[in-house]
Design a protein around this motif. Structure first.
Motif, short mmCIF file in Angstrom:
data_model
loop_
_atom_site.label_atom_id
_atom_site.label_comp_id
_atom_site.label_asym_id
_atom_site.label_seq_id
_atom_site.Cartn_x
_atom_site.Cartn_y
_atom_site.Cartn_z
N ILE A 83 0.83 -1.21 0.00
CA ILE A 83 0.00 0.00 0.00
C ILE A 83 0.86 1.25 0.00
O ILE A 83 0.61 2.22 -0.73
N LEU A 84 1.91 1.24 0.80
CA LEU A 84 2.73 2.44 0.88
C LEU A 84 3.55 2.64 -0.38
O LEU A 84 3.85 3.76 -0.75
N ALA A 85 3.91 1.55 -1.03
CA ALA A 85 4.71 1.69 -2.25
C ALA A 85 3.92 2.40 -3.32
O ALA A 85 4.43 3.24 -4.06
N ILE A 86 2.63 2.07 -3.38
CA ILE A 86 1.82 2.62 -4.47
C ILE A 86 1.74 4.14 -4.35
O ILE A 86 1.59 4.84 -5.34
N ARG A 87 1.87 4.65 -3.14
CA ARG A 87 1.71 6.09 -2.95
C ARG A 87 2.93 6.92 -3.31
O ARG A 87 2.84 8.13 -3.41
N GLN A 88 4.10 6.28 -3.46
CA GLN A 88 5.32 7.08 -3.49
C GLN A 88 5.53 7.83 -4.79
O GLN A 88 5.21 7.32 -5.86
N GLU A 89 6.10 9.00 -4.69
CA GLU A 89 6.46 9.74 -5.90
C GLU A 89 7.94 9.67 -6.18
O GLU A 89 8.40 10.08 -7.22
N ASP A 90 8.68 9.17 -5.21
CA ASP A 90 10.13 9.08 -5.37
C ASP A 90 10.43 7.63 -5.72
O ASP A 90 10.05 6.72 -4.98
N MET A 91 11.13 7.40 -6.81
CA MET A 91 11.18 6.02 -7.27
C MET A 91 11.99 5.12 -6.36
O MET A 91 11.68 3.94 -6.24
N LYS A 92 13.00 5.67 -5.71
CA LYS A 92 13.76 4.79 -4.83
C LYS A 92 12.95 4.40 -3.61
O LYS A 92 13.01 3.28 -3.14
N LYS A 93 12.17 5.32 -3.11
CA LYS A 93 11.37 4.98 -1.94
C LYS A 93 10.31 3.96 -2.31
O LYS A 93 9.98 3.07 -1.52
N LEU A 94 9.78 4.09 -3.51
CA LEU A 94 8.77 3.13 -3.95
C LEU A 94 9.35 1.73 -3.95
O LEU A 94 8.78 0.79 -3.39
N ILE A 95 10.51 1.60 -4.55
CA ILE A 95 11.10 0.27 -4.61
C ILE A 95 11.53 -0.19 -3.23
O ILE A 95 11.54 -1.38 -2.93
N ALA A 96 11.86 0.77 -2.36
CA ALA A 96 12.22 0.37 -0.99
C ALA A 96 11.04 -0.30 -0.30
O ALA A 96 11.17 -1.35 0.31
N TYR A 97 9.86 0.30 -0.43
CA TYR A 97 8.69 -0.32 0.16
C TYR A 97 8.40 -1.66 -0.49
O TYR A 97 7.95 -2.61 0.16
N SER A 98 8.67 -1.72 -1.80
CA SER A 98 8.46 -3.00 -2.45
C SER A 98 9.38 -4.06 -1.85
O SER A 98 8.97 -5.21 -1.67
N SER A 99 10.60 -3.65 -1.51
CA SER A 99 11.51 -4.62 -0.91
C SER A 99 10.94 -5.16 0.39
O SER A 99 11.03 -6.34 0.66
N ILE A 100 10.39 -4.27 1.19
CA ILE A 100 9.82 -4.74 2.46
C ILE A 100 8.73 -5.77 2.19
O ILE A 100 8.65 -6.80 2.86
N SER A 101 7.89 -5.48 1.21
CA SER A 101 6.79 -6.42 1.02
C SER A 101 7.31 -7.76 0.51
O SER A 101 6.79 -8.81 0.89
N GLN A 102 8.39 -7.74 -0.28
CA GLN A 102 8.94 -9.02 -0.72
C GLN A 102 9.54 -9.77 0.45
O GLN A 102 9.49 -11.00 0.53
N MET A 103 10.14 -9.03 1.39
CA MET A 103 10.66 -9.68 2.58
C MET A 103 9.54 -10.38 3.33
O MET A 103 9.71 -11.46 3.89
N GLY A 104 8.38 -9.74 3.31
CA GLY A 104 7.24 -10.38 3.96
C GLY A 104 6.95 -11.74 3.36
O GLY A 104 6.70 -12.71 4.07
N TYR A 105 7.02 -11.81 2.03
CA TYR A 105 6.84 -13.10 1.38
C TYR A 105 7.81 -14.14 1.89
O TYR A 105 7.47 -15.28 2.17
N ILE A 106 9.08 -13.70 1.93
CA ILE A 106 10.11 -14.66 2.31
C ILE A 106 9.87 -15.16 3.72
O ILE A 106 9.96 -16.35 4.01
N ILE A 107 9.52 -14.23 4.61
CA ILE A 107 9.27 -14.64 5.98
C ILE A 107 8.09 -15.59 6.07
O ILE A 107 8.12 -16.58 6.78
N MET A 108 7.05 -15.28 5.29
CA MET A 108 5.90 -16.17 5.33
C MET A 108 6.31 -17.58 4.93
O MET A 108 5.94 -18.56 5.56
N GLY A 109 7.10 -17.64 3.84
CA GLY A 109 7.52 -18.96 3.39
C GLY A 109 8.33 -19.69 4.43
O GLY A 109 8.13 -20.87 4.69
N ILE A 110 9.26 -18.95 5.03
CA ILE A 110 10.16 -19.63 5.96
C ILE A 110 9.46 -19.98 7.25
O ILE A 110 9.66 -21.04 7.83
N ALA A 111 8.60 -19.07 7.71
CA ALA A 111 8.03 -19.28 9.05
C ALA A 111 7.07 -20.45 9.09
O ALA A 111 6.89 -21.04 10.14
N ILE A 112 6.42 -20.76 7.96
CA ILE A 112 5.45 -21.84 8.09
C ILE A 112 6.13 -23.19 8.10
O ILE A 112 5.49 -24.22 8.32
#
Lengths: 483, 298, 621
Positions: C293-322
């Motif tokens: 959600i926060l990535a979609i709002r960004q006007e600065d491209m590096k910050k956008l991709i930064a938020y995207s990185s966090i969300s991908q980390m979420g994926y990885i954690i989900m995979g590992i934690a289960i």
């Protein structure tokens, strides 16, 4: 085997002869101060291994009034003396290349303070201790005002508190003499278990207040911010690096050797923790860099007192190591800060931006000092920090550990701001000329990394010093054994 | 070798068939809407004429990316077709295809997005930004429903899910999970871009959105892409909820019925704003889908 | 000798610093050479799983052993680190020619590299902590050196947050040490199984905290945006691609090497998984949704991709934690893939920044016409990020979906879907606003980036497609890791992976995709040729347009969507942390004002008061 008495005697002698030397040549006092401190260090190093194997007891008979005053130099005193005099040496080198107005009287007082601090640490007699504390304090009062301006006010506050401290000390000494009948430390520790507990507590309390002023405990340390920020840089450094060491030593002697009362350790711990937390929290808001460093010094003293009051051998060793590292790092910090202030023309942190490029040595010195205090791996502060956390956790003091770590985080907050400002900002204001502090910074940096990478260099000494402090029987037998 | 050749020919045949069928459906839709609006409307074979005309015209292009995007869109959707069972014409029955199909459709959208935005017309960009937003809206409940189905039937292949409903009409998911089917139907309306979810095209508002700059063969390829997309989506729906079919004829009839229903429903509503559309999908459909799937799981 | 790989970069750092003062390129060249060398050595270590090394120290009478060992997990991370460093240092050779602080950058970067190698190869907690601290410090310095105004503040926040985590871990390490007398991970694992569940859970959580912070999980994700957005442009790929992953490494150590699963065997469980593991997975899910959600709002491209990185980390954690074979595989696959495509995205963005000097997306446009190769890299990378076949991103996402559906974790799956579809939205935004659309007049003259900067981008592009078609390469090391941590491996072959409800065959997918594309190309070519017109020559409903600026739709690209979440985004977690810090500062100020009055008499009074209080306390107690 050189007689360690010279460590006290020679500086005093040279100090009082200073006006004479000044008359001979203007530059002579500075060099003589350097030579004297070098001499002291030499004496210590000659006696080092001898003392390590066997604590040295020297009786000063003859030219003092009838009480046989003796000097006692064990591993603990040895450690303290080394720190005091090496710091003195480095600062004498620094003084050669100073950037403020000093004259021969400065060196007089400088040598006096070194003699006084060394005396505090080496003495084995209570009243002698009081005398040396007074010598040190008076020298400190005098040294503070060399900066003119606001330093007068700072020195005045120091005098007031110092005077009260002296009164307390005198009362304490009086009580001790009245109840035990002697002023010799070994005898006192031998006879003190016979005192009624309440009396012993009151005496200890009185001593704590008297010495706490030098050891910078809360709320007796409120002179520190003013004095440290207004005094000339080398005065601040000697106070922070040498006199505080002597203060902690004296505190240790009182609490461990003379009047051992386990209940009082918890008070000491609480006071130490309060000092630590208050120091860090107030340091966080400071705009004046020297005041910030002063509060940081207070906090570190509180930390050391806290650790020592845990009363286990490894805790004391950790505390002592922290003390040594603190001296090295604080001297480094203050020297560098002094240059930075002169370069920026102001003490405010805001004005220090961008000096990283213009004054590389001072900025590097400051950064190394800051990183050492914060505990970056391979710096000396890291090892001592690990050791002290280990000792607090081994003693099951989890809350204390948490508070120490919290204080560290606050430290990180305010030190990092300065380091960032130095290196990562731009500067468009004028930069003034400053002194060259390359050699002191170099020597101190070498110490920092040597202790950080090979702490084994001094662990042996620390262990011995710690065990000496914890049990006072060895002290007693060494001094009175013959009798 | 022969195998590959026959498969390829098979594939081309299916593509042509789907395109033709899709255009046919589009024509039927126009007719139905016209009739509802009490007019005659164009003949049913009108889309064929449109496509032929478009491919005969010259068009403009705005550069490499415009071409590439269009090719990618059309290519993507053809590739998707490969995995969708159409009655008996099943080319690929291995597992794991449902999620795959949804993502391959995404290639098509991405290609179209890229190409049309590369035209430099901001109306295309606006259209695409709306389209993507809306996609987030309807995909979420759709995937939830799929989650439930996959979990229930323990297979993620479309063919497998269709097979699992074999054995009579009452086995269709339409009757075993009616709620899910209705929800999927609503989502289907969103997926195919019918009213009320057609803000992304919005003919009178943003000049048909993404295809504003496309003419000639570009528009033709876009129409073909749209037609195949319709077929893919309808086929998915039929396979998942109406039990698939044994031969292409009954399959097409099922698709037709769904299509007519969808068109009729769609012609009743005005256009939603984009955020209204997304909110709509995330409110009741999502909640109901989640409840439904919880039932399935437990 | 494992230790060499740690200390060679650290020592080389000093040389790089000094030599870089002479010539601007030398520092980066040294970095590239060192990382290439280490990469080469590490590749040679494959299979040598029993390699280990001890350093014995004796401090204060305590014997300390620093242990380092080679195992599949560490090996993978070592390779990832060395490759990332190599690619980025090649990139920096050219991109830092005007960067004032390039000497300091290379100095810190080399030490950072060495310390990460130290972290992943350490098998006792003390070494891990030492190198972890070094890593945090050097990255702090690098981030502070960013050109933007907020660089210092972001670095500062990053450091303080990391420090809180690191010190929590330090406390836990020493608590364990005081009970077991050893820092080794194996000993800790034994100890944790022997004590009460609550105690061991608290300890493990304390150990995990710095790793959670580094991985950027909710609620300690607030440093990520600032650090990525404001770091020097070449460092953002490294931050996002690698340093977040080091947090994952730590979490894997906590979750698998200290057998989390055994410890929590007897606790509540939800659908076969302990509640605590599920909690981690839930944190991952929340991170994914928030980041999207926060990535979609960004006007600065590096910050956008930064938020995207966090969300991908979420994926990885989900995979590992289960903690299922598929989950672990999916998480690790996604981790490796994320490194590749995120670095590619950031490198492409760095190339754009290099040429245009800005990071705000609405200030750019139409760059495809001037920087086509950068565009191609970016396009491939976002296709991988969005998880579209035939790139590697799809495979890892597919495996994670299989894992989630297999166990029936509905909410996690919903979060995963949301993140995935949302990612279409936010990856498309830079594509359309930066590369497509109208070319701004001030950018008429810019060229493609120099060759040395293109090389890393090409390599990454090839890797993305290669791994997409041949997942077997990645699977071989991942299955070794699975067995190392005691989990069954997933069946795979060179082109296929077997999931819970189906198998994935990349070769077929790739072929089909190519086939479809060819068919469409065929249709395209057969039709009549079209006429090329300029960008400004578009349908404008009869208006005359000559201003490219007005014709570029970029600002607030997803305004309708953002409107829905305006109130959500306004409750900023950053502000909560900031107010906490402010309150602490206020306490300090309060103390200062009341107690430290500057008044000599009051100080004297304090001394006496102090005595009185303590005397009374001593009397009573």
């Amino acid at each position: 085997m050189v007689n360690p008495v010279l460590i006290i005697a020679v500086p005093l002698l040279i100090a009082f002869l200073m006006p004479f030397f000044n008359y001979i040549h203007k530059k002579l006092p500075a060099f003589l101060a350097l030579l004297t401190t070098a001499f002291n260090v030499l004496v210590i190093s000659r006696n080092f291994s001898a003392i390590m194997s066997n604590p040295m007891v020297i009786e000063i008979g003859g030219w003092q009034p009838p009480f046989a005053i003796n000097l006692y130099i064990g591993p603990l005193a040895l450690l303290a003396i080394t720190v005091i005099n090496v710091v003195g040496l480095i600062l004498s080198v620094y003084n050669l290349n100073h950037d403020y107005e000093i004259n021969d009287k400065f060196y007089l007082l400088f040598l006096m303070i070194i003699a006084g601090a060394s005396g505090m640490v080496m003495t084995g007699d209570l009243f002698n201790l009081f005398v040396f504390i007074e010598i040190t304090s008076v020298a400190a009062y005098g040294l503070t005002v060399f900066n003119r301006g606001d330093s007068y006010e700072a020195a005045f506050k120091y005098i007031i508190i110092g005077a009260i401290g002296s009164v307390f000390l005198l009362i304490a000494v009086g009580f001790t003499y009245a109840s035990v009948g002697t002023l010799n430390m070994a005898e006192i520790s031998h006879l003190s278990p016979n005192l009624s507990p309440n009396l012993m507590r009151i005496i200890t309390l009185l001593f704590m207040i008297g010495i706490g002023i030098e050891a910078e405990l809360f709320p007796l340390n409120l002179w520190v911010p003013d004095v440290y920020s207004e005094a000339p840089t080398s005065v601040t450094s000697i106070l922070s690096g040498a006199v505080s060491v002597a203060g902690i030593y004296a505190l240790g002697r009182i609490f461990f050797t003379l009047f051992q009362d386990p209940a009082l350790f918890s008070y000491l711990m609480i006071i130490g923790v309060i000092t630590l937390i208050v120091g860090e929290l107030v340091a966080y808001n400071q705009e004046n860099i020297k005041r910030m460093l002063a509060y940081s010094s207070i906090a570190q003293m509180g930390l050391i007192v806290t650790i020592i009051s845990i009363n286990t051998s490894e805790a004391i060793a950790a505390g002592l190591f922290q003390l040594i590292n603190h001296s090295i790092l604080k001297v480094l910090l203050f020297i560098s800060a002094g240059v930075l202030i002169k370069a920026a023309g102001s003490k405010k942190i805001e004005e220090l931006n961008g000096l990283g490029n213009k004054k590389p040595i001072a900025s590097l010195g400051f950064s190394i000092g800051a990183m050492g205090i914060l505990g970056v791996p391979f710096f000396n502060g890291f090892v001592s920090k690990l050791m002290l956390i280990n000792s607090t956790l081994n003693a099951e003091k989890i809350i204390i550990t948490g508070l120490i770590l919290f204080a560290t985080i606050v430290e990180i907050a305010y030190y990092l701001k300065v380091v960032q400002k130095l290196y990562f900002s731009n500067r468009d204001k004028k930069v003034f000329k400053t002194a060259n502090i390359f050699i002191p910074v170099l020597v101190l940096t070498i110490f920092v990394f040597a202790l950080g990478i090979y702490p084994e260099l001094i662990t042996n000494t620390l262990n011995k010093a710690a065990s000496e402090l914890i049990t006072n029987t060895e002290y007693i037998t060494n001094v009175l054994g013959g009798m | 070798m022969i195998n590959i050749l026959t498969t390829a020919l098979h594939f081309i045949g299916i593509t042509i068939f789907s395109a033709a069928l899709g255009l046919f459906f589009m024509g039927i839709a126009r007719k139905i809407v016209a009739r509802i609006q009490k007019r005659y409307g164009p003949p049913i074979y009108q889309p064929y004429l449109d496509v032929i005309k478009l491919f005969g015209k010259k068009a403009i292009t705005h550069g490499f990316i415009f071409d590439f995007g269009t090719i990618m869109a059309f290519g993507g959707v053809i590739a998707t077709l490969f995995f969708v069972p159409l009655g008996a014409w099943t080319l690929y029955s291995l597992n794991g295809t449902v999620v795959l199909i949804i993502y391959l459709l995404a290639i098509a959208s991405l290609g179209m997005a890229m190409g049309t935005v590369g035209s430099g017309n901001p109306q295309a960009s606006i259209g695409i930004s709306r389209a993507l937003t809306q996609m987030l809206g309807y995909e979420l409940p759709y995937l939830v429903i799929l989650f439930g189905l996959i979990y229930k039937y323990q297979t993620s292949s479309v063919f497998g899910l269709a097979q699992a409903q074999a054995g009579g009409i009452m086995n269709w998911n339409l009757f075993t999970y009616p709620v899910a089917t209705v929800l999927a139907f609503v989502i289907l309306i969103g997926m195919t871009g019918k009213k009320p979810f057609d803000a992304m095209i919005a003919p009178s508002e943003i000049g048909s959105g993404p295809v504003v700059e496309s003419g000639g063969k570009y528009l033709g390829m876009m129409m073909l892409q749209k037609s195949i997309t319709i077929i893919v989506e309808l086929a998915l729906f039929v396979n998942l909820f109406l039990g698939g079919a044994d031969n292409i004829l009954s399959f097409s009839i099922k698709m037709l019925i769904v299509w007519i229903l969808a068109t009729m429903v769609g012609s009743l509503f005005p256009r939603f704003k984009i955020e209204e559309g997304v909110k709509f999908f995330w409110k009741w459909p999502l909640i109901i889908a989640i409840i439904q799937v919880l039932f399935i799981i437990y | 000798m494992l230790i060499n790989y740690i200390f060679i970069p650290i020592i080389a750092a000093f040389f790089a610093y000094l030599l870089n003062k002479k010539g601007k390129y030398i520092g980066s060249i040294i970095t590239s050479l060192i990382s290439a060398y280490i990469l080469y050595q590490l590749i040679g270590l494959y299979g040598n799983w029993s390699l280990s090394q001890n350093i014995n120290l004796s401090i204060m009478g305590n014997d300390l052993q620093l242990l380092f060992a080679n195992n599949p997990l560490s090996w993978l991370f070592g390779i990832m680190t060395a490759s990332a460093t190599l690619l980025i240092s090649i990139f920096t050779i050219k991109s830092q020619e005007n960067y004032k602080l390039s000497s300091a950058f290379n100095f810190n970067f080399l030490i950072l590299f060495g310390s990460i190698i130290g972290v992943v190869f350490a098998s006792d907690f003390l070494s891990l902590f030492i190198f972890w601290e070094l890593m945090t410090w050097t990255s702090f310095y690098i981030i502070s050196g960013g050109k933007k105004a907020m660089a210092k503040k972001s670095a500062y926040r990053y450091f303080v947050l990391s420090a809180v985590g690191a010190y929590t871990m330090l406390m836990a390490i020493f608590m364990i040490y005081s009970q077991t007398g050893s820092f080794a991970i194996a000993e800790t694992a034994n100890y944790l199984q022997g004590i009460s569940t609550t105690h061991s859970l608290t300890l493990m959580f304390m150990l995990a905290l710095p790793f959670l912070t580094k991985a950027g999980l909710f609620p300690v994700h607030i440093w990520v945006k600032g650090a990525h957005g404001n770091a020097p442009k070449e460092f953002s790929p490294f931050l996002s691609g690698l340093m977040l992953k080091v947090g994952i490494y730590g979490l894997m150590v906590v979750l698998f090497l200290l057998p989390f699963s055994k410890v929590i065997e007897n606790t509540l469980s939800y659908r076969g998984l302990s509640v605590f593991s599920y909690l981690f997975a839930l944190l991952g899910a929340i991170t994914t949704v928030t980041g999207t959600i926060l990535a979609i709002r960004q006007e600065d491209m590096k910050k956008l991709i930064a938020y995207s990185s966090i969300s991908q980390m979420g994926y990885i954690i989900m995979g590992i934690a289960i903690a299922t074979p598929l989950g672990l595989t999916g998480g690790l696959l996604h981790m490796m893939n994320h490194l590749i495509f995120k670095s590619a995205i950031f490198l492409a963005l760095a190339a754009v920044i290099y040429r245009t000097g800005t990071t705000k997306m609405y200030e750019m446009g139409g760059l495809i016409f001037r920087m086509p190769l950068t565009f191609a890299t970016y396009l491939t990378a976002i296709i991988a990020l969005a998880g579209i076949p035939p790139t590697n991103g799809f495979i890892s996402k597919w495996v994670i979906y299989q894992a989630l559906i297999e166990k029936g974790y509905l909410f996690l799956a919903v979060a995963a879907f949301f993140g995935s579809i949302g990612s279409f939205m936010y990856v498309f935004k830079p594509l359309s606003t930066v590369f497509l659309g109208q070319l701004k007049p001030q950018h008429e003259k810019i060229k493609e980036v120099p060759f040395l900067m293109q090389v890393p981008m090409y390599i990454l592009m090839i890797l993305m497609v290669l791994f997409g078609v041949v997942p077997g390469i990645q699977m071989s090391i991942i299955s070794k890791i699975s067995s190392f941590v005691g989990m069954e491996a997933v069946n795979y072959s060179l082109f296929t992976i077997e999931g819970a409800y189906g198998a994935w065959n990349s070769l077929i997918i790739f072929n089909i995709f190519t086939g479809g594309f060819v068919l469409s190309l065929f249709v395209f070519i057969l039709a009549r040729k079209s006429k090329l017109v300029g960008l400004l020559d578009t349908y404008t409903s009869g208006e005359y347009m000559n201003d490219a600026e007005a014709y570029h739709f970029a600002y607030q690209y997803y305004r309708p969507f953002d409107r829905m979440f305006d109130s959500f985004a306004a409750k900023s977690l950053t502000r909560a942390y900031e107010s906490l810090a402010e309150n602490i500062a206020k306490i300090g100020n309060g103390i200062r004002k009341t107690v430290i009055t500057g008044n000599g008499q009051s100080y004297a009074f304090y001394a006496i008061l102090f005595f009185v209080i303590l005397a009374i306390a001593g009397w009573i107690i």
